[in-house]
Scaffold this active site. Structure first.
Site, mmCIF file in Angstrom:
data_model
loop_
_atom_site.group_PDB
_atom_site.id
_atom_site.type_symbol
_atom_site.label_atom_id
_atom_site.label_comp_id
_atom_site.label_asym_id
_atom_site.label_seq_id
_atom_site.Cartn_x
_atom_site.Cartn_y
_atom_site.Cartn_z
ATOM 1 N N CYS A 23 -16.024 52.364 70.171
ATOM 2 C CA CYS A 23 -15.171 53.493 70.842
ATOM 3 C C CYS A 23 -14.160 52.868 70.095
ATOM 4 O O CYS A 23 -13.760 51.598 69.612
ATOM 5 C CB CYS A 23 -14.790 53.618 72.278
ATOM 6 S SG CYS A 23 -16.406 53.774 72.992
ATOM 7 N N GLY A 49 -16.391 55.997 66.058
ATOM 8 C CA GLY A 49 -16.427 57.093 67.054
ATOM 9 C C GLY A 49 -16.512 57.967 66.322
ATOM 10 O O GLY A 49 -15.189 58.926 66.563
ATOM 11 N N ASN A 124 -11.920 50.611 75.448
ATOM 12 C CA ASN A 124 -13.146 50.215 74.666
ATOM 13 C C ASN A 124 -14.117 49.042 74.461
ATOM 14 O O ASN A 124 -13.511 47.681 74.204
ATOM 15 C CB ASN A 124 -12.500 50.318 72.631
ATOM 16 C CG ASN A 124 -13.429 49.189 71.266
ATOM 17 O OD1 ASN A 124 -12.395 48.495 70.972
ATOM 18 N ND2 ASN A 124 -14.590 49.332 71.627
ATOM 19 N N GLY A 125 -15.413 49.214 74.681
ATOM 20 C CA GLY A 125 -16.089 47.713 74.922
ATOM 21 C C GLY A 125 -17.263 48.304 75.673
ATOM 22 O O GLY A 125 -17.677 49.389 76.099
ATOM 23 N N TYR A 265 -19.110 44.957 59.720
ATOM 24 C CA TYR A 265 -19.343 46.161 59.484
ATOM 25 C C TYR A 265 -18.456 47.259 60.371
ATOM 26 O O TYR A 265 -18.410 48.053 59.600
ATOM 27 C CB TYR A 265 -21.246 46.781 59.594
ATOM 28 C CG TYR A 265 -20.924 48.141 60.727
ATOM 29 C CD1 TYR A 265 -21.249 48.738 58.738
ATOM 30 C CD2 TYR A 265 -20.900 48.955 61.563
ATOM 31 C CE1 TYR A 265 -21.570 50.411 59.210
ATOM 32 C CE2 TYR A 265 -21.065 50.135 61.381
ATOM 33 C CZ TYR A 265 -21.481 50.885 60.549
ATOM 34 O OH TYR A 265 -21.719 52.342 60.675
#
Ligand code: AMP
Length: 483
Positions: A23, A49, A124-125, A265
């Site tokens: 996210c 995302g 996020n996570g 990445y």
């Protein structure tokens, strides 16, 4: 006052399809028309995302309006929906989740009305105790709509017995384990939190009259916002317009462990994470890779776009010319309709095509950022050989991915990770390459030692935060004995 919720999904929640999410989050406060800025911020975070996007905006009366949908940011929002998102505080979210874990009902931000007003959360996570907390909350009478972690947070805040919102949020946060970079709004007040190990990034910026919080600095750039600083691991900020206040931090971890895979990445190369330029980190990985795995060759090419910086680093260090040998189609989404005559390389063929003039008769070093399942690489090697490459030397600018991530990067299970089930020699044979070289773990860490230490669980199997749901058997572990 009219309230809107554009996605209605009436299916019962199914705990088995709990999403493992990737996210991005953004939040703006103190600026009229905050939703328009948050929209731009989400655009810049689209790489984090592509399955769903959502935004909530809070007006001067503290009323939250939400708009969420499946697809890319540009498809989810239009002028009409943005106009309806009135107010000077806005929270936005983009997400990708694995098949089965997605769907509209898990789109964020989550918005509820509770005793203190309208409450919104974008996260996020991945919480490593979300199932455990959920089971407890359900036993206590909470009713859940979807299966994502943020809903747990909403319930924890709403049921807290503390008197002030600050203390209710503090209370809720003490229950969470794992990875969370999170923005929360109660009325127009914004809270920004990073878990105590700081797995996922979160930065603070300034715009005229107010503040921006975002997953990456590239979201500040698009807004012309001034970067103030990274939000520290364990830090809890309360932001009202141009005022930023530190609330009680989370209990400190022995050491912070930001995710190194963000540098490998996930993050955009024009972002700075934890004081490091993502582009410079990737170049340093590439240079180190060249030192560790030199080979006589005619050109260096990248698997675009994620390996561009690493391949440049490899070329700089080795002195071998950098060429644009693989083209990537940028318009391929996460899903597409597969024609019936498609071959088994179709997934890669629709995305990548070699430049024959670069390949013909050449000894090619091809650099990729990581090998996950190995399926794309197998096809790429085949395409390059078909295009006339004399030799293909594969170089990976990170170590073998051996263990799944439980902290918010979408990875397949352990058995599907080529680096966990096979040796480097076996992988080289399977890919059909003339040689294969991975960057060593020490080499990778050494290349960014000023910014570490990092979480490198996907490479080392060393998980810094307890995997409570895995230990209790709520989610498949696949951690395996050799991690
Ligand atoms: P494969 O080895 O075929 O599974 O694909 C590996 C490629 O996918 C890498 O080179 C990365 O560029 C990309 N990649 C790595 N991790 C992820 C992820 N979590 N989600 C999507 N793509 C990824």
């Amino acid at each position: 006052m009219r309230r809107t919720l554009d996605i209605v999904d009436t299916r019962p929640p199914d705990l088995d399809d709990k999403p493992r999410e990737e996210c991005g989050v953004v939040a703006i406060t103190g600026v009229e028309g905050a939703a328009e800025l948050a929209f731009l911020g989400l655009y810049a975070l689209q790489h984090r995302g592509q399955e769903a996007g959502g935004m909530v905006a809070v007006d001067d009366d503290g009323v939250a309006r939400v708009h969420k949908g499946l697809g890319l940011v540009a498809d989810v929002f239009d002028a009409e929906s943005l106009k309806r998102l009135e107010g000077s505080t806005a929270l936005g979210h983009v997400r990708y989740s694995t098949a089965g874990g997605g769907g509209a009902r898990n789109a964020q931000p989550i918005v509820v009305r509770y005793a203190e007003g309208d409450l919104a959360v974008a996260h996020n996570g991945n919480l490593t105790n979300a199932h455990d907390l959920r089971n407890w909350l359900v036993r206590e009478g909470s009713i859940f709509q979807g299966t994502n972690d943020s809903e747990v947070v909403v319930h924890l805040v709403a049921r807290s017995r503390h008197e002030t919102v600050d203390l209710q949020i503090d209370d809720a946060l003490t229950h969470l384990e794992g990875a969370f970079s999170m923005v929360i709004s109660v009325g127009q007040t914004l809270y920004a939190v990073r878990d105590r190990r700081g797995f996922r990034p979160l930065v603070l910026g300034r715009v005229e009259g107010g503040h921006v919080v975002a997953s990456e600095t590239c979201a500040l750039d698009i807004l012309g916002a001034e970067y103030i600083r990274d939000i520290e691991p364990g830090e809890v900020l309360k932001i009202e317009g141009d005022k930023v206040e530190n609330l009680r931090p989370l209990p400190p971890a022995k050491k912070a462990s930001p995710c190194i895979f963000e540098l490998v990445y996930f993050a955009r190369p024009d972002s700075r994470l934890w004081g490091v330029s993502v582009d410079r980190a990737r170049r340093a990985f590439g240079r180190q890779l060249a030192r560790e795995h030199h080979v006589e060759a005619d050109c260096v090419i990248a698997v675009p776009d994620s390996a561009n910086s690493a391949a440049l680093g490899y070329a700089e260090e080795s002195g071998i010319p950098y060429e644009l040998g693989l083209l990537r189609n940028h318009y391929v989404g996460r899903t597409f309709i597969k024609p019936s005559q498609a071959d088994r390389d179709f997934g890669a063929r629709i995305k990548y095509n070699p430049v024959r003039e670069v390949m013909e008769g050449q000894r090619v070093v091809v650099v990729d950022d990581s090998l996950v399942r190995g399926t794309t690489s197998r096809s790429l090697v085949k395409f390059m050989k078909e295009a006339g490459a004399k030799e293909v030397h594969f170089r990976i600018a990170s170590p073998p991915v051996k263990s799944p991530c439980f902290y918010g990067i979408d990875m397949p299970s352990r058995s599907e990770l080529i680096g966990s089930t096979r040796s480097v020699e076996e992988i080289a044979e399977e890919l059909g390459v003339d040689s294969l070289g991975y960057l060593s773990l020490e080499g990778m860490q050494g290349a960014v030692e000023d910014a570490g230490p990092f979480c490198n669980a996907c490479f080392s199997g060393d998980y810094p935060a307890p995997l409570i749901d895995v230990e209790k058997g709520y989610v498949p572990g696949n951690v395996g004995p050799s991690c």
